[in-house]
Design a protein around this motif. Structure first.
Motif, PDB file in Angstrom:
ATOM      1  N   GLY A 128       0.762  -1.270  -0.076  1.00 40.27           N
ATOM      2  CA  GLY A 128       0.031   0.098   0.029  1.00 40.27           C
ATOM      3  C   GLY A 128       0.687   1.234  -0.026  1.00 40.27           C
ATOM      4  N   LEU A 134      -0.260  -2.359  -9.483  1.00 40.51           N
ATOM      5  CA  LEU A 134      -1.104  -3.483  -8.887  1.00 40.51           C
ATOM      6  C   LEU A 134      -0.838  -4.600  -9.756  1.00 40.51           C
ATOM      7  N   THR A 162      -5.456 -10.450  -4.174  1.00 42.17           N
ATOM      8  CA  THR A 162      -5.143  -9.340  -4.701  1.00 42.17           C
ATOM      9  C   THR A 162      -5.999  -8.184  -3.985  1.00 42.17           C
ATOM     10  N   LEU A 166      -5.668  -5.246  -1.336  1.00 43.27           N
ATOM     11  CA  LEU A 166      -6.156  -3.932  -1.606  1.00 43.27           C
ATOM     12  C   LEU A 166      -6.897  -3.282  -0.465  1.00 43.27           C
ATOM     13  N   TYR A 167      -7.913  -4.259   0.236  1.00 44.66           N
ATOM     14  CA  TYR A 167      -8.607  -4.072   1.195  1.00 44.66           C
ATOM     15  C   TYR A 167      -7.880  -3.715   2.561  1.00 44.66           C
ATOM     16  N   ASN A 169      -5.159  -2.347   2.862  1.00 45.66           N
ATOM     17  CA  ASN A 169      -4.557  -1.092   2.522  1.00 45.66           C
ATOM     18  C   ASN A 169      -5.283   0.045   2.559  1.00 45.66           C
ATOM     19  N   ILE A 171      -7.180   0.543   0.225  1.00 51.45           N
ATOM     20  CA  ILE A 171      -7.089   1.083  -1.118  1.00 51.45           C
ATOM     21  C   ILE A 171      -8.792   1.043  -1.796  1.00 51.45           C
ATOM     22  N   GLU A 172      -9.247  -0.190  -1.377  1.00 52.65           N
ATOM     23  CA  GLU A 172     -10.578  -0.585  -1.547  1.00 52.65           C
ATOM     24  C   GLU A 172     -11.152  -0.829  -0.212  1.00 52.65           C
ATOM     25  N   LEU A 179     -12.556  -7.748  -7.712  1.00 48.48           N
ATOM     26  CA  LEU A 179     -11.306  -7.638  -8.733  1.00 48.48           C
ATOM     27  C   LEU A 179     -11.491  -8.492  -9.943  1.00 48.48           C
ATOM     28  N   VAL A 187      -7.895   0.446 -11.052  1.00 43.28           N
ATOM     29  CA  VAL A 187      -7.106   0.670  -9.425  1.00 43.28           C
ATOM     30  C   VAL A 187      -6.047   1.453  -9.748  1.00 43.28           C
ATOM     31  N   MET A 189      -2.859   2.973  -7.435  1.00 37.10           N
ATOM     32  CA  MET A 189      -2.093   2.609  -6.201  1.00 37.10           C
ATOM     33  C   MET A 189      -1.495   4.139  -5.622  1.00 37.10           C
TER      34      MET A 189
END
Length: 250
Positions: A128, A134, A162, A166-167, A169, A171-172, A179, A187, A189
């Motif tokens: 993250g 990604l 993946t 993301l979750y 961090n 990010i999502e 995904l 997405v 980063m």
């Protein structure tokens, strides 16, 4: 028989045995997969076929090795996976090394967190905080994880993992996020765009096609102004992790 003639005889016998084995292997492969026409072979491949060695790789064999994924999404396989599916897989396959929430365990890498630390003396480089693409996450998990059982995950498993990273961090943030190869490149980063191109080829000695200076390049004696940071890579019980951070040699 002299020693030299005996060695020559043994070498010839070994060569004949090896050639016979190679021809037998080629015949078995041709019987199993069908003949390969000489017109389809490259010059090197035709030379090999005359020696009875090897055969042309099949499309499936090439595809098994051609698994890299680029930042623009090229190379992504068709598939999809949700955060919740990824959480289950992560708990079973990844948490023993990377921690339940990507915090890392022992000397295994931390995957989440570290935001706003890259300018510190001791930055925390995670997916993250540091990774700009990604595609690197997908490619690395697909190619090398889980440790000791690489390439055991399906494409959908890798998409799900993946998505879960993301979750972790933030990010999502949607637990229902899915995904797939369709939305992968959408997405962004957090550290995207902060890396700089490798422009070493623009340095003067490259432009001049000259050898770089290796001795007596700077006038005056060399003076050490600060010591480099002691990195946190020494097993417990050894090394000294105290001392000034950063540093350079003039």
């Amino acid at each position: 028989m002299s020693k030299f003639r005996k060695l020559a005889f043994l070498a010839g016998l070994f060569g004949a045995t090896l050639a016979a084995h190679a021809q037998d292997t080629a015949k078995k492969a041709e019987a199993a997969e069908g003949p390969v026409t000489d017109a389809a072979l490259s010059t090197d491949a035709r030379a090999g076929s005359r020696l009875g060695l090897g055969r042309v790789a099949t499309p499936d064999e090439v595809a098994a090795w051609d698994i890299d994924v680029r930042p623009d999404g090229k190379g992504l396989p068709v598939g999809k996976g949700t955060v919740s599916d990824g959480e289950t897989i992560f708990a079973e396959q990844c948490a023993s090394c990377h921690g339940d929430f990507g915090e890392g365990r022992d000397r295994w890498p931390q995957l989440a967190g570290g935001f706003d630390t890259l300018t510190r003396d001791r930055p925390v480089k995670t997916v993250g905080s540091y990774w700009p693409y990604l595609s690197t996450v997908y490619d690395y998990v697909h190619r090398a994880m889980p440790f000791g059982n690489a390439r055991s995950l399906s494409n959908d498993d890798v998409y799900a993992l993946t998505a879960y990273v993301l979750y972790l961090n933030d990010i999502e943030t949607d637990e229902d996020f899915e995904l797939s190869n369709e939305n992968f490149t959408a997405v962004t980063m957090p550290n995207a765009g902060t890396f700089v191109p490798d422009d070493r080829a623009e340095e003067q000695h490259y432009k001049d096609d000259a050898d770089p200076c290796m001795t007596d390049c700077k006038p005056g004696p060399v003076k050490i102004t600060m010591h480099a940071q002691v990195l946190d890579v020494t097993p417990e019980g050894g090394g000294d992790e105290s001392g000034p951070a950063g540093g350079s040699v003039d």
